[in-house]
Scaffold this motif. Structure first.
Motif, PDB file in Angstrom:
ATOM      1  N   ILE A 234       4.698  11.799   5.005  1.00 60.71           N
ATOM      2  CA  ILE A 234       5.458  11.137   3.930  1.00 60.71           C
ATOM      3  C   ILE A 234       4.497  10.281   3.117  1.00 60.71           C
ATOM      4  CG2 ILE A 234       7.155   9.325   3.444  1.00 60.71           C
ATOM      5  CD1 ILE A 234       8.723  10.279   5.911  1.00 60.71           C
ATOM      6  N   HIS A 235       3.669   9.549   3.841  1.00 58.74           N
ATOM      7  CA  HIS A 235       2.725   8.656   3.171  1.00 58.74           C
ATOM      8  C   HIS A 235       1.726   9.458   2.343  1.00 58.74           C
ATOM      9  CE1 HIS A 235      -0.076   5.096   2.960  1.00 58.74           C
ATOM     10  NE2 HIS A 235       1.096   4.552   2.746  1.00 58.74           N
ATOM     11  N   CYS A 236       1.249  10.523   2.904  1.00 59.87           N
ATOM     12  CA  CYS A 236       0.316  11.382   2.176  1.00 59.87           C
ATOM     13  C   CYS A 236       0.944  11.923   0.891  1.00 59.87           C
ATOM     14  CB  CYS A 236      -0.133  12.518   3.098  1.00 59.87           C
ATOM     15  SG  CYS A 236      -0.998  13.863   2.276  1.00 59.87           S
TER      16      CYS A 236
ATOM     17  N   VAL B 200       3.096   5.318  -4.961  1.00 58.61           N
ATOM     18  CA  VAL B 200       3.897   4.166  -4.544  1.00 58.61           C
ATOM     19  C   VAL B 200       3.060   2.925  -4.230  1.00 58.61           C
ATOM     20  CG1 VAL B 200       5.867   5.518  -3.771  1.00 58.61           C
ATOM     21  CG2 VAL B 200       3.969   5.059  -2.196  1.00 58.61           C
ATOM     22  N   HIS B 201       1.764   3.001  -4.515  1.00 54.91           N
ATOM     23  CA  HIS B 201       0.928   1.814  -4.356  1.00 54.91           C
ATOM     24  C   HIS B 201       0.540   1.283  -5.729  1.00 54.91           C
ATOM     25  CE1 HIS B 201       0.451   4.085  -0.641  1.00 54.91           C
ATOM     26  NE2 HIS B 201       0.430   2.893  -0.072  1.00 54.91           N
ATOM     27  N   ASN B 202      -0.123   0.142  -5.699  1.00 55.98           N
ATOM     28  CA  ASN B 202      -0.690  -0.419  -6.928  1.00 55.98           C
ATOM     29  C   ASN B 202       0.352  -0.719  -7.991  1.00 55.98           C
ATOM     30  OD1 ASN B 202      -3.121   0.344  -5.617  1.00 55.98           O
ATOM     31  ND2 ASN B 202      -3.060   2.324  -6.639  1.00 55.98           N
TER      32      ASN B 202
ATOM     33  N   PHE C   9       9.038   0.536  -1.390  1.00 54.88           N
ATOM     34  CA  PHE C   9       8.817   1.860  -0.791  1.00 54.88           C
ATOM     35  C   PHE C   9       8.545   1.726   0.698  1.00 54.88           C
ATOM     36  CE2 PHE C   9       5.953   4.964   1.006  1.00 54.88           C
ATOM     37  CZ  PHE C   9       6.657   6.141   0.797  1.00 54.88           C
ATOM     38  N   HIS C  10       7.632   0.844   1.048  1.00 57.14           N
ATOM     39  CA  HIS C  10       7.261   0.734   2.458  1.00 57.14           C
ATOM     40  C   HIS C  10       8.389   0.156   3.299  1.00 57.14           C
ATOM     41  CE1 HIS C  10       3.351   1.427   0.543  1.00 57.14           C
ATOM     42  NE2 HIS C  10       3.001   1.977   1.702  1.00 57.14           N
ATOM     43  N   ARG C  11       9.211  -0.679   2.706  1.00 56.23           N
ATOM     44  CA  ARG C  11      10.362  -1.189   3.466  1.00 56.23           C
ATOM     45  C   ARG C  11      11.303  -0.048   3.831  1.00 56.23           C
ATOM     46  NH1 ARG C  11      13.276  -6.704   1.973  1.00 56.23           N
ATOM     47  NH2 ARG C  11      11.529  -7.416   3.264  1.00 56.23           N
TER      48      ARG C  11
ATOM     49  N   SER D 141      -4.499  -9.132   2.017  1.00 59.25           N
ATOM     50  CA  SER D 141      -4.424  -8.888   3.455  1.00 59.25           C
ATOM     51  C   SER D 141      -4.062  -7.429   3.767  1.00 59.25           C
ATOM     52  CB  SER D 141      -3.384  -9.818   4.085  1.00 59.25           C
ATOM     53  OG  SER D 141      -2.157  -9.725   3.402  1.00 59.25           O
ATOM     54  N   HIS D 142      -3.207  -6.840   2.943  1.00 63.19           N
ATOM     55  CA  HIS D 142      -2.782  -5.461   3.218  1.00 63.19           C
ATOM     56  C   HIS D 142      -3.950  -4.476   3.217  1.00 63.19           C
ATOM     57  CE1 HIS D 142      -1.837  -1.523   1.265  1.00 63.19           C
ATOM     58  NE2 HIS D 142      -1.208  -1.386   2.424  1.00 63.19           N
ATOM     59  N   VAL D 143      -4.721  -4.520   2.141  1.00 61.80           N
ATOM     60  CA  VAL D 143      -5.876  -3.628   2.044  1.00 61.80           C
ATOM     61  C   VAL D 143      -6.880  -3.941   3.153  1.00 61.80           C
ATOM     62  CG1 VAL D 143      -7.979  -3.238   0.695  1.00 61.80           C
ATOM     63  CG2 VAL D 143      -5.758  -3.043  -0.404  1.00 61.80           C
TER      64      VAL D 143
ATOM     65  N   ALA E 242      -6.529  -5.026   6.163  1.00 58.21           N
ATOM     66  CA  ALA E 242      -6.211  -4.488   7.483  1.00 58.21           C
ATOM     67  C   ALA E 242      -6.441  -2.970   7.538  1.00 58.21           C
ATOM     68  CB  ALA E 242      -4.769  -4.824   7.872  1.00 58.21           C
ATOM     69  N   HIS E 243      -6.101  -2.271   6.462  1.00 63.67           N
ATOM     70  CA  HIS E 243      -6.374  -0.824   6.436  1.00 63.67           C
ATOM     71  C   HIS E 243      -7.862  -0.547   6.624  1.00 63.67           C
ATOM     72  CE1 HIS E 243      -2.744   1.427   5.359  1.00 63.67           C
ATOM     73  NE2 HIS E 243      -2.336   0.359   4.702  1.00 63.67           N
ATOM     74  N   VAL E 244      -8.644  -1.263   5.843  1.00 67.83           N
ATOM     75  CA  VAL E 244     -10.078  -1.034   5.863  1.00 67.83           C
ATOM     76  C   VAL E 244     -10.671  -1.401   7.212  1.00 67.83           C
ATOM     77  CG1 VAL E 244     -12.260  -1.742   4.830  1.00 67.83           C
ATOM     78  CG2 VAL E 244     -10.247  -1.429   3.396  1.00 67.83           C
TER      79      VAL E 244
ATOM     80  N   HIS F 110       1.428  -2.692  11.190  1.00 64.18           N
ATOM     81  CA  HIS F 110       0.792  -3.432  10.092  1.00 64.18           C
ATOM     82  C   HIS F 110       1.796  -3.617   8.955  1.00 64.18           C
ATOM     83  CE1 HIS F 110      -1.731  -4.599   6.818  1.00 64.18           C
ATOM     84  NE2 HIS F 110      -1.919  -3.393   6.322  1.00 64.18           N
ATOM     85  N   HIS F 111       2.444  -2.523   8.588  1.00 64.89           N
ATOM     86  CA  HIS F 111       3.381  -2.621   7.469  1.00 64.89           C
ATOM     87  C   HIS F 111       4.634  -3.422   7.800  1.00 64.89           C
ATOM     88  CE1 HIS F 111       1.975  -1.022   3.703  1.00 64.89           C
ATOM     89  NE2 HIS F 111       1.099  -0.371   4.447  1.00 64.89           N
ATOM     90  N   ALA F 112       4.959  -3.530   9.062  1.00 63.83           N
ATOM     91  CA  ALA F 112       6.072  -4.411   9.421  1.00 63.83           C
ATOM     92  C   ALA F 112       5.697  -5.849   9.078  1.00 63.83           C
ATOM     93  CB  ALA F 112       6.421  -4.268  10.896  1.00 63.83           C
TER      94      ALA F 112
HETATM   95 CU1  C2O Z   1       1.155   2.793   1.821  1.00 56.62          CU
HETATM   96 CU2  C2O Z   1      -0.609   0.237   3.564  1.00 56.62          CU
HETATM   97  O1  C2O Z   1      -0.220   1.719   2.562  1.00 56.62           O
END
Ligand code: C2O
Length: 581
Positions: A179-181, A200-202, A209-211, A328-330, A332-334, A362-364
């Protein structure tokens, strides 16, 4: 509360073009020529083409280099294929039947994966069930009970088992990751604009979307173990107690484990939310608290500063991230993504992030940050009222494999969705950094600093101090504007901004003089040039540093990575603009 300055980790898209959406009276089809296709698909991976030179002061940690922000650029033929779409402005849900290939968003490489969802002829408009009498409570991952962990593991185990028993089951682990892809790597087009990727980013779609994504993920897990009260845990990285990768994800015998992670950052490593490069644990922790305070409060001058920029039907993707997304979101991904992998899989790339269960955890917390932000008593309005925001819609499969259409406007209050978050401390909430510089030194520095006229446009080869006029004397409500920042978009660019600081380039962010950061991750553009402008609110900074009678301040610009490739057109201080989004 007076608030705001720029976030400490600002992943701006360097080519934040202004949209060319025509005024409402002019149908899109009449003005296609001025539109460009620019879909900046932020991805958290990408081979760094030009690693930053090592620097003795304030180095950029090498893991920053793993972050990529890419774009795919195509022909600018944007005549809407669906004339109806010309008047409808909210982003519409994608047509699953039209789903296509996914690409790496920095290189544009076709990815060797089909991440399109199963199609379905029946789409139901989703209605939230009435919330349960007792809300489900998402726990912090670092302190879940044994019983909870057992349930969580069992639910994920069953979800993974679906991949084997029926790979086309939309509830399966890979289907969920895909889904994310599909929503992030260009597989879905915007309905009616076949040359525009849906992303759905930026933008302001990021939080909603993420919720919704997590909402259905959670329901599916709950239904797989027959427990409708099941909740996801959150990775409490904003609290010192949660600043390590939660241990429940680091047990190689657990279905929560993922081998594709940066091995250096397994526990007990402490996450570096500000890319500060600090090596002392304690310094990293205080930097993190400063980053949180900055992106939640101090840096936020308007609703959209936090939420992300407007993104409507017919707009090119990725108009701009909000402070939390790019901070913070980016980070943690990195931090979690595995540098041994070509595209920093899993967490380090959109297409693969959902293959790591830690992603949902993370997204929670990202989701929790949105909800905490909405309760903050700052002077920034918390809700976006634009119908084009509220009516934007997505499609997800629910726990009964039914394809449902959901709207942004229905996810603003998570309590109506039936869940809340376990209460934990938010030590960053009052984390006002303290003043470190002495007035006498600043006066001396000011005497030696050059004027804006003498320095700008400025190529940021070296640390630069510039004397900037205030719009009013003393502690006014003001914003520092760095205009027309031109960058080489193939490079990782980062510089920090300090006001009335005596120090050149420390790794400490926890000081009042720290005003914010500009950062750009490498991404593809046609001419390799990007241009953007950032605003850093100074109001609160003035409370903490001494500007009592001053008409000027000294701004120090500290290049951290590839300063040679940055030219700043102008710098000025203006009265704070209106805050509502
Ligand atoms: Cu949809 Cu943290 O990325």
């Amino acid at each position: 509360m007076a608030s705001s300055v720029q976030s400490s980790c600002t992943f701006l898209l360097a080519t934040n073009h202004r949209h060319s959406r025509p005024p409402p009276s002019s149908p899109h089809s009449l003005t296609p020529a001025g539109r460009h296709r620019r879909s900046h698909l932020f991805q958290v991976s990408c081979k760094q083409q030009n690693p930053p030179p090592p620097s003795s002061e304030g180095k950029v940690d090498r893991r920053n280099m793993l972050l990529g922000l890419g774009g795919l650029y195509g022909a600018a033929n944007l005549i809407p294929t669906n004339p109806e779409a010309a008047t409808a402005s909210p982003i519409e849900p994608p047509e699953f039947k039209a789903c296509g290939a996914a690409r790496d968003v920095q290189s544009g490489d076709l990815l060797n994966i089909n991440c399109c969802p199963p199609t379905s002829d029946k789409i139901v408009d989703f209605k939230l069930p009435p919330p349960p009498a007792k809300l489900r409570v998402r726990p912090p991952a670092h302190r879940v009970s044994k019983e909870y962990l057992a349930k969580f593991e069992e639910a994920i185990r069953r979800m993974k088992a679906l991949d084997k028993s029926d790979p086309s089951d939309p509830r399966g682990f890979m289907q969920q990751a895909n889904i994310h892809c599909a929503y992030c790597n260009g597989a879905h087009d915007q309905v009616g604009y076949k040359d525009l990727d849906l992303q759905v980013h930026n933008s302001w779609l990021f939080f909603p979307f993420h919720r919704w994504y997590l909402y259905f993920y959670e329901r599916i897990l709950g239904s797989l173990i027959d427990d409708p009260t099941f909740v996801l845990p959150f990775w409490n990285w904003d609290n010192p107690k949660g600043m390590q990768m939660p241990k429940i994800f680091d047990n190689s015998g657990s279905p929560l484990y993922d081998a594709n992670r940066n091995q250096k950052n397994r526990p007990p490593a402490i996450i570096d939310l500000g890319f500060s490069g600090a090596t002392e644990d304690l310094q990293v922790v205080v930097n993190n608290l400063t980053v949180m305070y900055s992106e939640m409060i101090r840096s936020v001058n308007s609703t959209l500063d936090f939420m992300g920029q407007p993104y409507k039907a017919g707009d090119a993707a990725s108009p701009g991230m909000g402070s939390s997304e790019r901070g913070s979101h980016v980070a943690a991904h990195v931090w979690v993504g595995d540098p041994r992998n070509k595209y920093s899989e899993d967490m380090g790339n959109f297409y693969s992030a959902g293959r790591d269960v830690l992603f949902y955890c993370h997204h929670a917390n990202v989701d929790r940050m949105w909800s905490v932000w909405r309760t903050l008593k700052t002077d920034v309005p918390k809700d976006i009222k634009d119908p084009d925001y509220l009516n934007a819609a997505f499609l997800f499969y629910d726990e009964n494999k039914q394809l449902v259409r959901v709207k942004v406007g229905d996810c603003l209050d998570h309590k109506k969705m039936g869940y809340e978050f376990e209460k934990v401390d938010t030590p960053w909430l009052n984390y006002k950094p303290t003043k470190k510089a002495a007035k006498a030194k600043i006066l001396k520095i000011a005497a030696g600093a050059e004027t804006v006229e003498a320095l700008f446009p400025l190529n940021l080869k070296k640390i630069t101090r510039v004397l900037v006029n205030k719009s009013a004397k003393g502690k006014a409500d003001e914003v520092l504007v760095l205009e027309n920042i031109e960058t080489d978009t193939t490079k990782f660019i980062k510089f920090d901004v300090f006001v009335n600081d005596e120090d050149d380039g420390s790794v400490e962010l926890d000081k009042a003089e720290y005003a914010g950061t500009f950062a750009q991750v490498p991404h593809k553009t046609k001419d390799k040039k990007g241009k953007s402008t950032i605003s850093l609110r100074l109001t609160e900074l003035y409370e903490d540093v001494d500007v009592a009678d001053d008409d000027t301040v000294v701004v120090t610009l500290i290049p951290r990575s590839n300063g040679d490739d940055v030219t700043i057109g102008g710098i000025k201080i203006i009265a704070s603009p209106p805050r509502s989004g």
